[in-house]
Design an enzyme around this catalytic site. Structure first.
Site: not given
Ligand code: NG1
Ligand code: ZN
Length: 544
Positions: A64, A280, A498
């Protein structure tokens, strides 16, 4: 199961000793050089899941918005949705098993999940444009083949395109034709149908600049250009011919830094958007005549789409349950606008698309978006049937027209997962239909100034949260400290959690001014550092 063959081939995809990975909110994600064994094993797992569900399963190789050197893998369940939670655990165990444990873990999964090993298995595979993706996707096919599964490799596709393919195949073409051409035709036709009357009543064309993060979105948007009506002029920037994937560009960069990507020239008022590396996610933005940058993130997108849908439902006289699902990262102003001005019920889910998706499934129509631009709209089977029936049979012209527009919206949206291309087309259609400029859309409400920070701690699992991650339960004293800090500021809110994808604790704060949001975020970061075992230097003050 031919364990001898599994063992033999597994040695060719050996696990780096001691390496331990977790199937998180975005599947597995780490440095590409450490992923070969995981890919092979996810090929094995996809076969088992396919045999168990008697359906086609998808495997997408992508990391991604993460740097080009990283990679990752995600499994896609039968209706194009994220992998079921129990199987996420199987995935983690399988990826971390040492060679000699592999057989036992596979047998255990089959027993727990009652997998009929004599059944057929079919897996579809896709990958993004990372240099490592091709070889890694071949490791997936090795895993599929060794367990006797059949597969189709779609090669380079966006993540949402692969989700679409899985859904098409398992609904026997009901959702669409399982080819990229089928995808382009379905979306383009819906876009034309939705906009043709409005376009015939106005001069000119729709013009938009798209930063494709130097990723797969550029390739696919270019291909799709042949299917677009002449009035839709999409200018592709960061198409991968010059820059590096996700480097200083893409939806994540623009959202986190709240500034435009490199490689895209913006004139005042010009509508621009950014995809992320696997297309996405999407965010919009523009600069005004004074040169100020304005970001229209997932919250603004959810608001635009839900306003549009709500108006159509009222026109059509449909009484369907309707709600918007957000996460704790949604700007407070957006929640307030939706609830108080739009009178739309809003729900807060935990971070991670699967949580939003599940919540949105509880309604006839559920709009869900993460602030970072990942989101879509879900229509229940019953709602879809009612709308399609009304679009055909309704006698009242005005109501029938509204139902037809809802029907075209259903066909334009990728209901399996957030899809930058599909979301972009829906947004463009709504702006035409409502005759809105990007600045008018932006002025629906004003975002509260906010700041996101990261804190490194020894073990981020010491932070446990509740209330859709809005309150910290552990470590002791942290939530009380956050409450005290929040009380010192106006219109303030802050929370910590976290990360599921990085080894950090994320801090979010919003307040009446940018300076206050920055100060609050900094003070909360210090509280995390002191109470949750921070490592390295204490967090420094934010300089905006
Ligand atoms: P984490 O690292 O759990 O905060 C991040 C994004 C999520 C989601 C995931 C998956 C933020 C604050 N967090 O997760 O919204 O998109 O990556 O790609 O943007
Ligand atoms: Zn993505």
């Amino acid at each position: 199961m031919d364990f001898e063959a599994v063992t033999k081939y597994s040695k060719l995809h050996a696990k780096p000793p001691g390496l331990s990975l977790q199937y998180g909110t975005a599947g597995f994600r780490t440095k590409a050089e450490n992923l070969d064994h995981t890919m092979f094993r996810m090929g094995l797992l996809a076969v088992l899941r396919s045999k168990q569900t008697k359906s086609t399963i998808g495997v997408m190789v992508t990391a991604s918005h993460n740097p080009e050197e990283d990679n990752g893998v995600k499994l896609i369940d039968p209706l194009g949705e994220m992998l079921a939670a129990a199987w996420e655990e199987h995935a983690t165990r399988l990826a971390n098993a040492e060679e000699e444990e592999l057989q036992r873990v596979l047998t255990d999964i089959c027993r727990k999940e009652a997998v009929d090993l004599l059944g057929n298995a079919f897996v579809v595979i896709g990958r993004d444009t990372r240099p490592s993706s091709k070889k890694l996707s071949q490791s997936v096919t090795d895993g599929v083949s060794v367990l006797g599964g059949q597969y189709h490799d779609y090669g380079l596709v966006t993540t949402p395109q692969l989700h679409y393919m899985v859904c098409c195949r398992n609904t026997h073409g009901n959702y669409g034709i399982a080819t990229v051409e089928g995808y382009y035709e379905k979306l383009s036709n819906a876009f034309v149908e939705l906009t043709k009357q409005a376009m015939s009543q106005r001069d000119g064309h729709i013009s938009l600049k798209v930063d494709c993060a130097n990723g797969i979105g550029a390739l696919k948007l270019k291909e799709m250009g042949r299917y677009f009506p002449a009035c839709l002029m999409v200018h592709i920037d960061n198409d991968g011919t010059k820059g590096k994937l996700n480097h200083l560009c893409g939806a994540d960069f623009v959202k986190v830094h709240q500034k435009p990507p490199v490689g895209l020239e913006m004139k005042p008022g010009e509508r621009c958007c950014s995809f992320d590396g696997d297309a996405d996610r999407i965010v919009y933005y523009y600069t005004d005549v004074a040169g100020h940058f304005h970001l229209l993130d997932g919250d603004k997108i959810a608001t635009l789409i839900s306003t549009f849908l709500k108006e159509l439902l009222v026109k059509a006289g449909q009484t369907l349950t309707f709600a918007v699902v957000q996460t704790a990262y949604a700007n407070g102003s957006s929640t307030c606008y939706l609830e108080e001005t739009m009178k739309v019920p809003v729900h807060c889910a935990k971070t991670g698309v699967k949580h939003l998706h599940h919540k949105a499934q509880e309604f006839d129509i559920g709009v869900y978006f993460e602030a970072n631009g990942h989101g879509t709209v879900l229509f229940s089977k019953a709602a879809e049937q009612k709308i399609r029936y009304q679009a055909k049979e309704e006698k009242d012209n005005r109501k029938r027209e509204a139902a037809k527009m809802l029907e075209n919206t259903i066909d334009l949206i990728n209901q399996t997962v957030g899809d930058a291309i599909s979301d972009m087309l829906l947004i463009e259609a709504i702006l035409v239909l409502k005759n809105l400029t990007v600045a008018q859309w932006d002025s629906m409400y004003t975002d509260l100034p906010n700041r996101q920070l990261k804190v490194k701690v020894a073990d981020r699992r010491v932070i446990d949260t509740t209330d859709a991650e809005r309150r910290a339960v552990t470590p002791p004293g942290l939530q009380e400290k956050i409450d005290d800090l929040v009380n010192k500021f106006q219109l303030a809110r802050a929370f910590v959690r976290p990360s599921g994808t990085e080894d950090v604790v994320r801090v979010y704060a919003e307040a009446d001014t940018q300076e206050n949001a920055d100060n609050l975020a900094h003070e909360v970061s210090l509280a995390v550092y002191h109470l949750a075992g921070g490592v390295g230097e204490p967090p420094k003050a934010v300089t905006s």
